[in-house]
Design a protein around this motif. Sequence first.
Motif, PDB file in Angstrom:
ATOM      1  N   GLU A   8       1.296  -4.865 -12.567  1.00  0.00           N
ATOM      2  CA  GLU A   8       2.189  -3.470 -12.180  1.00  0.00           C
ATOM      3  C   GLU A   8       1.319  -2.212 -12.537  1.00  0.00           C
ATOM      4  OE1 GLU A   8       4.889  -3.348 -10.858  1.00  0.00           O
ATOM      5  OE2 GLU A   8       5.604  -5.548 -10.925  1.00  0.00           O
ATOM      6  N   PRO A   9       0.181  -1.914 -11.876  1.00  0.00           N
ATOM      7  CA  PRO A   9      -0.687  -0.828 -12.197  1.00  0.00           C
ATOM      8  C   PRO A   9      -0.236   0.567 -12.008  1.00  0.00           C
ATOM      9  CG  PRO A   9      -1.378  -1.996 -10.250  1.00  0.00           C
ATOM     10  CD  PRO A   9      -0.570  -2.682 -10.718  1.00  0.00           C
ATOM     11  N   THR A  10       0.947   0.531 -10.937  1.00  0.00           N
ATOM     12  CA  THR A  10       1.439   1.894 -10.521  1.00  0.00           C
ATOM     13  C   THR A  10       3.176   1.957 -11.256  1.00  0.00           C
ATOM     14  OG1 THR A  10       2.027   0.931  -8.484  1.00  0.00           O
ATOM     15  CG2 THR A  10       0.058   2.108  -8.733  1.00  0.00           C
ATOM     16  N   ALA A  11       3.388   1.232 -12.145  1.00  0.00           N
ATOM     17  CA  ALA A  11       4.670   1.161 -12.457  1.00  0.00           C
ATOM     18  C   ALA A  11       5.014   2.292 -13.259  1.00  0.00           C
ATOM     19  CB  ALA A  11       4.868   0.044 -13.337  1.00  0.00           C
ATOM     20  N   ASN A  12       4.244   2.961 -13.989  1.00  0.00           N
ATOM     21  CA  ASN A  12       4.639   4.207 -14.757  1.00  0.00           C
ATOM     22  C   ASN A  12       4.168   5.680 -14.203  1.00  0.00           C
ATOM     23  OD1 ASN A  12       5.816   2.701 -16.811  1.00  0.00           O
ATOM     24  ND2 ASN A  12       3.594   2.126 -17.674  1.00  0.00           N
ATOM     25  N   MET A  13       3.757   5.470 -12.986  1.00  0.00           N
ATOM     26  CA  MET A  13       3.023   6.727 -12.208  1.00  0.00           C
ATOM     27  C   MET A  13       3.949   7.625 -11.534  1.00  0.00           C
ATOM     28  SD  MET A  13      -0.550   5.385 -10.984  1.00  0.00           S
ATOM     29  CE  MET A  13      -1.882   4.735 -12.062  1.00  0.00           C
ATOM     30  N   ASP A  14       3.847   8.868 -11.382  1.00  0.00           N
ATOM     31  CA  ASP A  14       4.736   9.770 -10.340  1.00  0.00           C
ATOM     32  C   ASP A  14       3.922   9.397  -9.197  1.00  0.00           C
ATOM     33  OD1 ASP A  14       2.488  11.147 -10.656  1.00  0.00           O
ATOM     34  OD2 ASP A  14       3.585  12.825 -11.721  1.00  0.00           O
ATOM     35  N   ALA A  15       4.211  10.099  -7.851  1.00  0.00           N
ATOM     36  CA  ALA A  15       3.652   9.886  -6.665  1.00  0.00           C
ATOM     37  C   ALA A  15       2.372  10.410  -6.727  1.00  0.00           C
ATOM     38  CB  ALA A  15       4.595  10.853  -5.546  1.00  0.00           C
ATOM     39  N   ASP A  16       2.240  11.704  -7.313  1.00  0.00           N
ATOM     40  CA  ASP A  16       0.833  11.977  -7.207  1.00  0.00           C
ATOM     41  C   ASP A  16      -0.111  11.251  -7.877  1.00  0.00           C
ATOM     42  OD1 ASP A  16      -1.200  14.357  -6.941  1.00  0.00           O
ATOM     43  OD2 ASP A  16      -1.324  14.541  -9.125  1.00  0.00           O
ATOM     44  N   SER A  17       0.092  10.703  -9.129  1.00  0.00           N
ATOM     45  CA  SER A  17      -0.700   9.927  -9.700  1.00  0.00           C
ATOM     46  C   SER A  17      -1.034   8.497  -9.172  1.00  0.00           C
ATOM     47  CB  SER A  17      -0.173   9.462 -11.130  1.00  0.00           C
ATOM     48  OG  SER A  17      -0.460  10.544 -11.870  1.00  0.00           O
ATOM     49  N   VAL A  18       0.167   7.935  -8.280  1.00  0.00           N
ATOM     50  CA  VAL A  18      -0.171   6.736  -7.583  1.00  0.00           C
ATOM     51  C   VAL A  18      -1.165   6.969  -6.629  1.00  0.00           C
ATOM     52  CG1 VAL A  18       1.118   5.434  -5.883  1.00  0.00           C
ATOM     53  CG2 VAL A  18       2.210   5.905  -7.850  1.00  0.00           C
ATOM     54  N   ASN A  19      -1.107   8.027  -5.785  1.00  0.00           N
ATOM     55  CA  ASN A  19      -2.059   8.512  -4.621  1.00  0.00           C
ATOM     56  C   ASN A  19      -3.591   8.834  -5.208  1.00  0.00           C
ATOM     57  OD1 ASN A  19      -0.161   8.571  -2.775  1.00  0.00           O
ATOM     58  ND2 ASN A  19       0.306  10.684  -3.142  1.00  0.00           N
ATOM     59  N   ARG A  20      -3.671   9.080  -6.335  1.00  0.00           N
ATOM     60  CA  ARG A  20      -5.008   9.341  -7.034  1.00  0.00           C
ATOM     61  C   ARG A  20      -5.467   7.763  -7.388  1.00  0.00           C
ATOM     62  NH1 ARG A  20      -5.755  14.721  -9.393  1.00  0.00           N
ATOM     63  NH2 ARG A  20      -3.908  15.895  -9.044  1.00  0.00           N
ATOM     64  N   ALA A  21      -4.578   7.103  -7.922  1.00  0.00           N
ATOM     65  CA  ALA A  21      -4.934   5.572  -8.421  1.00  0.00           C
ATOM     66  C   ALA A  21      -5.252   4.814  -7.168  1.00  0.00           C
ATOM     67  CB  ALA A  21      -3.791   5.039  -9.036  1.00  0.00           C
ATOM     68  N   LEU A  22      -4.633   4.894  -5.957  1.00  0.00           N
ATOM     69  CA  LEU A  22      -4.808   4.099  -4.757  1.00  0.00           C
ATOM     70  C   LEU A  22      -6.286   4.558  -4.355  1.00  0.00           C
ATOM     71  CD1 LEU A  22      -1.472   4.326  -3.186  1.00  0.00           C
ATOM     72  CD2 LEU A  22      -2.551   2.370  -4.285  1.00  0.00           C
ATOM     73  N   HIS A  23      -6.645   5.979  -4.452  1.00  0.00           N
ATOM     74  CA  HIS A  23      -7.822   6.463  -3.766  1.00  0.00           C
ATOM     75  C   HIS A  23      -8.890   5.840  -4.702  1.00  0.00           C
ATOM     76  CE1 HIS A  23     -10.666   8.962  -2.179  1.00  0.00           C
ATOM     77  NE2 HIS A  23     -11.120   9.318  -3.146  1.00  0.00           N
ATOM     78  N   PHE A  24      -8.594   5.876  -6.000  1.00  0.00           N
ATOM     79  CA  PHE A  24      -9.779   5.148  -6.852  1.00  0.00           C
ATOM     80  C   PHE A  24      -9.954   3.556  -6.640  1.00  0.00           C
ATOM     81  CE2 PHE A  24     -11.066   3.767 -11.204  1.00  0.00           C
ATOM     82  CZ  PHE A  24     -12.559   3.996 -11.111  1.00  0.00           C
ATOM     83  N   MET A  25      -8.859   2.905  -6.383  1.00  0.00           N
ATOM     84  CA  MET A  25      -8.827   1.525  -6.250  1.00  0.00           C
ATOM     85  C   MET A  25      -9.774   1.208  -4.735  1.00  0.00           C
ATOM     86  SD  MET A  25      -4.909   0.013  -7.209  1.00  0.00           S
ATOM     87  CE  MET A  25      -4.330   0.633  -8.579  1.00  0.00           C
ATOM     88  N   GLN A  26      -9.357   2.177  -3.782  1.00  0.00           N
ATOM     89  CA  GLN A  26     -10.249   2.124  -2.646  1.00  0.00           C
ATOM     90  C   GLN A  26     -11.806   1.900  -2.667  1.00  0.00           C
ATOM     91  OE1 GLN A  26      -8.926   1.849   1.034  1.00  0.00           O
ATOM     92  NE2 GLN A  26     -11.111   1.124   0.978  1.00  0.00           N
ATOM     93  N   LYS A  27     -11.854   2.934  -3.817  1.00  0.00           N
ATOM     94  CA  LYS A  27     -13.541   3.171  -3.941  1.00  0.00           C
ATOM     95  C   LYS A  27     -14.039   2.032  -4.693  1.00  0.00           C
ATOM     96  CE  LYS A  27     -14.211   7.663  -3.099  1.00  0.00           C
ATOM     97  NZ  LYS A  27     -15.254   8.012  -2.156  1.00  0.00           N
ATOM     98  N   LEU A  28     -13.211   1.421  -5.392  1.00  0.00           N
ATOM     99  CA  LEU A  28     -13.690   0.077  -6.120  1.00  0.00           C
ATOM    100  C   LEU A  28     -14.015  -1.094  -5.049  1.00  0.00           C
ATOM    101  CD1 LEU A  28     -11.503  -0.016  -9.486  1.00  0.00           C
ATOM    102  CD2 LEU A  28     -13.899   0.658  -8.992  1.00  0.00           C
ATOM    103  N   LYS A  29     -12.867  -1.261  -4.237  1.00  0.00           N
ATOM    104  CA  LYS A  29     -12.973  -2.269  -3.058  1.00  0.00           C
ATOM    105  C   LYS A  29     -14.029  -2.146  -2.483  1.00  0.00           C
ATOM    106  CE  LYS A  29     -10.466  -3.730   0.903  1.00  0.00           C
ATOM    107  NZ  LYS A  29      -9.054  -3.666   1.558  1.00  0.00           N
ATOM    108  N   GLN A  30     -14.401  -0.681  -1.989  1.00  0.00           N
ATOM    109  CA  GLN A  30     -15.380  -0.388  -1.018  1.00  0.00           C
ATOM    110  C   GLN A  30     -16.818  -0.883  -1.789  1.00  0.00           C
ATOM    111  OE1 GLN A  30     -14.684   3.439  -0.040  1.00  0.00           O
ATOM    112  NE2 GLN A  30     -13.557   2.929   1.496  1.00  0.00           N
ATOM    113  N   GLY A  31     -16.595  -0.764  -3.180  1.00  0.00           N
ATOM    114  CA  GLY A  31     -17.990  -1.013  -4.244  1.00  0.00           C
ATOM    115  C   GLY A  31     -18.107  -2.516  -4.049  1.00  0.00           C
TER     116      GLY A  31
END
Length: 218
Positions: A163-186
Motif C-alpha cells: 500500500e505505498p500510496t495509502a497515506n498520500m495526497d494526489a500530488d504525492s501520489v503523482n510524484r511517487a508514481l513518477h519515481f516508480m516509473q524511473k525505477l522500473k525503467q532502470g
Amino acid sequence: MTRPQQIHYSSLSKSWNKKPLIESVSITAACGQFTVLCGENGSGKTTLLKIMTGLVRPDGCQILLNEEKLSWKRARSHLITHTLYLHQTPYMFSGSVYRNLTLSISKSDSPAIQRKHIEEVLEMVELDQLKHESAKTLSGGQQQRVALARASLNGSSFLFLDEPTANMDADSVNRALHFMQKLKQGGTSILVSTHSPETFKGLMDRLLVLEDHIIHEQ
C-alpha cells in the motif's frame, strides 16, 4: 550467486492458527516488471509479500533463482540480499531526510559518489528542498517518498511495496508514481499490494488477485 533477473515462487502455502491463508500459490517477480496485487483485507497479501522477501517462513515454498531450484530456507539469505519489503507506514530514523538516505546507500562507493547518488534520488522524489528537515516531522506522503528513495539506494533489484500510496495526497501520489516509473525503467522489479489498482494503471504490466487462498491473473 549472481544478481538474479527473475525469482519464481511455487507451491507457496501458509496457514495461521491451522486455517489456510495461502495455498499452493505460484508467482514470479522479474526485473523491469511492475506487478499489482489486489485482495480483500485479511486475504494474505502482506503475508505473501513478507514470505517473498524472506521475512516470514512459509509452510512450504520452492524457489527458482537463476535456474537453481531451492527450498525457501536455502533461498532465504538470497531473498534478504536481493529483495526489499516496504511497509505502508515506513519507519523513519532520527535526524534529517538526508541522514535517512545515507543509512541505506552502499558504503562500497566513495563519499563523493554516495553524495551524488543521494542528491540525484532526492531530486527524483522531489524532496531536495526538504533534505535537511527532520524525517519524522514530514507528512505521511513525504515519509513514503523518503522510504521509496531509501529503498532505491539499498541496491535491491526486487521491491515489494505494501500500500505505498495509502497515506498520500494526489500530488504525492503523482510524484511517487513518477519515481516508480524511473525505477522500473532502470530494471527494478516492483510488486505493489493495493486496494486501488487503478492508481497504477499507467505502470502496471500484470494484475493479480489473491482470493480464496489462491492467485488469479486478470
